[in-house]
Design an enzyme around this catalytic site. Sequence first.
Site, PDB file in Angstrom:
ATOM      1  N   GLU A 188       2.629   2.020  -4.829  1.00  0.00           N
ATOM      2  CA  GLU A 188       3.499   3.193  -4.759  1.00  0.00           C
ATOM      3  C   GLU A 188       2.916   4.106  -3.688  1.00  0.00           C
ATOM      4  O   GLU A 188       1.713   4.045  -3.405  1.00  0.00           O
ATOM      5  CB  GLU A 188       3.490   3.951  -6.104  1.00  0.00           C
ATOM      6  CG  GLU A 188       4.258   3.247  -7.192  1.00  0.00           C
ATOM      7  CD  GLU A 188       4.180   3.971  -8.538  1.00  0.00           C
ATOM      8  OE1 GLU A 188       4.350   5.194  -8.577  1.00  0.00           O
ATOM      9  OE2 GLU A 188       3.946   3.288  -9.544  1.00  0.00           O
ATOM     10  N   HIS A 220       8.991   8.431  -5.737  1.00  0.00           N
ATOM     11  CA  HIS A 220       8.773   9.840  -6.088  1.00  0.00           C
ATOM     12  C   HIS A 220       8.576  10.750  -4.875  1.00  0.00           C
ATOM     13  O   HIS A 220       8.446  11.958  -5.027  1.00  0.00           O
ATOM     14  CB  HIS A 220       7.583   9.964  -7.061  1.00  0.00           C
ATOM     15  CG  HIS A 220       7.904   9.342  -8.374  1.00  0.00           C
ATOM     16  ND1 HIS A 220       8.557  10.012  -9.373  1.00  0.00           N
ATOM     17  CD2 HIS A 220       7.724   8.068  -8.831  1.00  0.00           C
ATOM     18  CE1 HIS A 220       8.750   9.203 -10.406  1.00  0.00           C
ATOM     19  NE2 HIS A 220       8.248   8.019 -10.099  1.00  0.00           N
TER      20      HIS A 220
HETATM   21  C1  LIG Z   1       7.572   4.231  -8.980  1.00  0.00           C
HETATM   22  C2  LIG Z   1       8.845   3.848  -9.647  1.00  0.00           C
HETATM   23  N1  LIG Z   1       9.505   2.773  -9.194  1.00  0.00           N
HETATM   24  C3  LIG Z   1      10.663   2.372  -9.766  1.00  0.00           C
HETATM   25  C4  LIG Z   1      11.206   3.046 -10.827  1.00  0.00           C
HETATM   26  C5  LIG Z   1      12.468   2.568 -11.453  1.00  0.00           C
HETATM   27  O1  LIG Z   1      13.540   3.215 -10.856  1.00  0.00           O
HETATM   28  P1  LIG Z   1      14.924   3.359 -11.621  1.00  0.00           P
HETATM   29  O2  LIG Z   1      14.778   4.508 -12.553  1.00  0.00           O
HETATM   30  O3  LIG Z   1      15.909   3.573 -10.529  1.00  0.00           O
HETATM   31  O4  LIG Z   1      15.150   2.072 -12.350  1.00  0.00           O
HETATM   32  C6  LIG Z   1      10.569   4.183 -11.315  1.00  0.00           C
HETATM   33  C7  LIG Z   1      11.185   4.935 -12.434  1.00  0.00           C
HETATM   34  O5  LIG Z   1      10.668   5.632 -13.183  1.00  0.00           O
HETATM   35  C8  LIG Z   1       9.351   4.581 -10.719  1.00  0.00           C
HETATM   36  O6  LIG Z   1       8.671   5.654 -11.186  1.00  0.00           O
END
Ligand SMILES: Cc1ncc(COP(=O)(O)O)c(C=O)c1O
Length: 399
Positions: A188, A220
């Site tokens: 991330e 984020h």
């Molecule tokens: C870093 C990260 N990636 C992916 C997701 C998933 O995204 P979505 O809520 O669109 O399924 C989240 C959701 O909380 C997230 O925090």
Amino acid sequence: MTLPADRFARLRAGLEARDAAARLRRVEAYVPEPGTPYVLHEGRRLLSFCSNDYLGLATDPEVVAAVARSAVSHGVGAGASRLVVGSFDLHATLEAELADFTRRESALLFVSGFQANTSVIPALVDQGGLVLYDELAHASIRRGCWLSRAETRPFRHNDVGHLDAQLQDWAERSANLAEAAPTLVVTESLFSMDGDRAPLDRICQVAERHGALLLVDDAHAVGVYGSQGEGLAAGHARVDALLGTFGKAFGTSGAFVAGSEVLREHLVNFCAGAIYSTAPSPAVVGATAAALTAIRSGRLDQEGFLSFVSSAHARLRAAGFDTAPSDSHIVPIRLGEDRDALACESYLRSRGILAVAIRAPTVPEGTARLRVSLSRLHTPEHLDQLVEALVEYRGREAA
Ligand SMILES: Cc1ncc(COP(=O)(O)O)c(C=O)c1O
């Protein structure tokens, strides 16, 4: 063969064990108050510090008007997958805008970030390959790695040396292979539970040195950081697959993966989540396009929001709360044990404040916390209310 007396016995036992460990999860029903950080819950008005709607776009009048307009012109549902007849001009236009926004050749939409991570990762690396992910990466990233059937290994959080060593070890082990085995690194950019950042410069260098593909989940950061809200990953050309989600700062829902033309064509042909799923709702795609326009326009004053975020950290630190390692709008208030985090959540709730306790397995054991997320809709007075309630809670615990 004797049949089990109660075929739900295992499920019940699992729930009872969760409950006994104070980890049972429940789904509540809130009613948002548009244009404010307040929600109604069981007749009470609560000041929420939980939403990922960081810029307040979920109830922004322009975004709301766009959802209605697109629903009227194109329908609510797409009616088919992108590869059948569910691919509309709205999808193509938003993808072109996202490519421009992230300085990539192309972009591809997904119904959610969870769907994107769990299907894009297996499309990029499979049996015989290696996928390395930051140990604190989101559940959807970890599941994507496991689903890939590649050798799957975590690297220590933000530890580029550990990542490098594992890639080196892999290179040595696969030196005799006739064909280089694919390797993928996933992280991330801004961590969802700690609010800290990945060292993207150094991760890019290591990926480059080992010839690994690099996927960065910018969920984020996109919308909030960057001169036009393009996030933290867009400026790193070595990020091969840049994943952004719309359920956070965009205030809508869905996700995209941006990268080269060849990446997009590969995903259109080999990524199950892009192929075997109804295309993103045209109404939501229209709203997302309006959100993107707002994000790039400057009218949301992300810079002003980020200086509010800095002052919030300073205010919390001055009151004796350690917000490290975050310097972002995601502020972990670490409390340690699950029960402490739940007690703090419940005290804040009694004071009309909503900040949900995050417990294992979402975060590592012993690091239960309140995950405070700040939004453009919060004012310094809202922050004062939060800090006062936290200070009171701490005083009562110490007494
Ligand atoms: C870093 C990260 N990636 C992916 C997701 C998933 O995204 P979505 O809520 O669109 O399924 C989240 C959701 O909380 C997230 O925090």
